[in-house]
Enzyme design. Structure first.
Site, PDB file in Angstrom:
ATOM      1  N   TYR A  16       0.810  -1.225   0.000  1.00  0.00           N
ATOM      2  CA  TYR A  16       0.000   0.000   0.000  1.00  0.00           C
ATOM      3  C   TYR A  16       0.844   1.276   0.000  1.00  0.00           C
ATOM      4  CZ  TYR A  16      -3.765  -3.210   1.180  1.00  0.00           C
ATOM      5  OH  TYR A  16      -4.669  -4.232   1.153  1.00  0.00           O
ATOM      6  N   HIS A  21      -4.644   6.332  -1.103  1.00  0.00           N
ATOM      7  CA  HIS A  21      -5.278   6.179   0.207  1.00  0.00           C
ATOM      8  C   HIS A  21      -4.292   6.451   1.344  1.00  0.00           C
ATOM      9  CE1 HIS A  21      -9.175   5.236   1.667  1.00  0.00           C
ATOM     10  NE2 HIS A  21      -9.025   3.957   1.924  1.00  0.00           N
ATOM     11  N   PHE A  67      -5.097  -1.191   9.549  1.00  0.00           N
ATOM     12  CA  PHE A  67      -5.796  -1.003   8.285  1.00  0.00           C
ATOM     13  C   PHE A  67      -6.847   0.100   8.461  1.00  0.00           C
ATOM     14  CE2 PHE A  67      -3.793  -5.047   7.540  1.00  0.00           C
ATOM     15  CZ  PHE A  67      -3.334  -4.906   6.233  1.00  0.00           C
ATOM     16  N   ASN A  69      -9.948   0.766   7.864  1.00  0.00           N
ATOM     17  CA  ASN A  69     -11.314   0.661   8.394  1.00  0.00           C
ATOM     18  C   ASN A  69     -11.382   0.550   9.915  1.00  0.00           C
ATOM     19  OD1 ASN A  69     -11.898   0.673   5.706  1.00  0.00           O
ATOM     20  ND2 ASN A  69     -12.885  -1.327   5.664  1.00  0.00           N
ATOM     21  N   ASP A  94      -7.121  11.217   3.149  1.00  0.00           N
ATOM     22  CA  ASP A  94      -7.337  11.416   1.716  1.00  0.00           C
ATOM     23  C   ASP A  94      -8.809  11.710   1.437  1.00  0.00           C
ATOM     24  OD1 ASP A  94      -8.514   8.497   0.427  1.00  0.00           O
ATOM     25  OD2 ASP A  94      -7.613   8.430   2.414  1.00  0.00           O
ATOM     26  N   ASN A 115     -14.083   5.609   5.412  1.00  0.00           N
ATOM     27  CA  ASN A 115     -14.116   4.573   6.448  1.00  0.00           C
ATOM     28  C   ASN A 115     -13.149   4.840   7.593  1.00  0.00           C
ATOM     29  OD1 ASN A 115     -16.115   3.100   5.162  1.00  0.00           O
ATOM     30  ND2 ASN A 115     -14.667   1.851   4.013  1.00  0.00           N
TER      31      ASN A 115
END
Length: 199
Positions: A16, A21, A67, A69, A94, A115
């Site tokens: 990632y 993101h 993560f 969420n 973001d 989220n």
């Protein structure tokens, strides 16, 4: 209350790194590098933590490793551990509804479909915390096409043609954080919300 905790939202791991993101992580990485600081894993905070500045300008930089969420779990753990309130927090996040090069600083507000912010609001039990939305642009196309491409867009890298613009944005956010520390949210917001990159 002085700004004490700066949280960048993102997803952990090499897969990632550099994705849209993760622009919150990118800001913290740049701040830490400029200060010669290193991030260290903090299991009790479910995060990596770095420390920059001295005295009243000291800032803790938090990169949740939960993560996106579940970001709020790490933020809640950090506030509890240090005995801080949400008033001392700024979340860098973001925003696909803003084009790359636009910024929006707010003292509070809803999750707006994000989220990471939704998790933060849930764990803090409040929308009363500052956040800086950093535009990452949206996929092109009609609403249905945009919806279908959203995940690949936010989890994809910035294009080569966007790198110059991205560099300006990261530099402006770093300057903006210094302004927030010196002058408070409102004055800093006048500059950040009016920011227009050079073309």
């Amino acid at each position: 209350m002085p700004l004490t905790l700066l949280v960048g939202l993102g997803n952990p791991g090499a897969d990632y790194a550099g994705t849209r993101h993760n622009i919150g992580f990118m800001v913290l990485d740049q701040l830490a590098a400029s200060a010669g600081a290193n991030f260290r894993p903090q299991a009790k905070l479910h995060a990596e933590l770095a420390d920059i500045g001295q005295g009243n300008n000291r800032l803790r930089l938090l990169k949740p490793q939960t993560f996106m969420n579940d970001s709020g779990r790490s933020i809640r753990a950090c506030l509890d551990w240090f005995g801080w309130s949400a008033e001392q927090l700024l979340v860098l996040v973001d925003d696909m509804d803003l084009e790359l090069g636009r910024l929006r600083l707010r003292a509070s507000g809803s999750a707006g479909g994000h989220n990471g912010l939704r998790s933060t609001i849930q764990h803090l039990g409040s929308e009363e915390f500052a956040r800086l939305r950093i535009g990452i642009g949206a996929p092109l196309g009609d609403p249905q096409e945009r919806k279908e491409r959203t995940v690949s867009h936010v989890l994809g890298p910035f294009r080569a043609s966007e790198q110059g613009l991205l560099k300006q944005v990261l530099a402006e956010v770093c300057r903006g954080i210094e302004l927030i520390q010196a002058n408070g949210l409102e004055k800093a917001g006048n500059r950040l919300n009016g920011f227009r990159p050079s073309t």
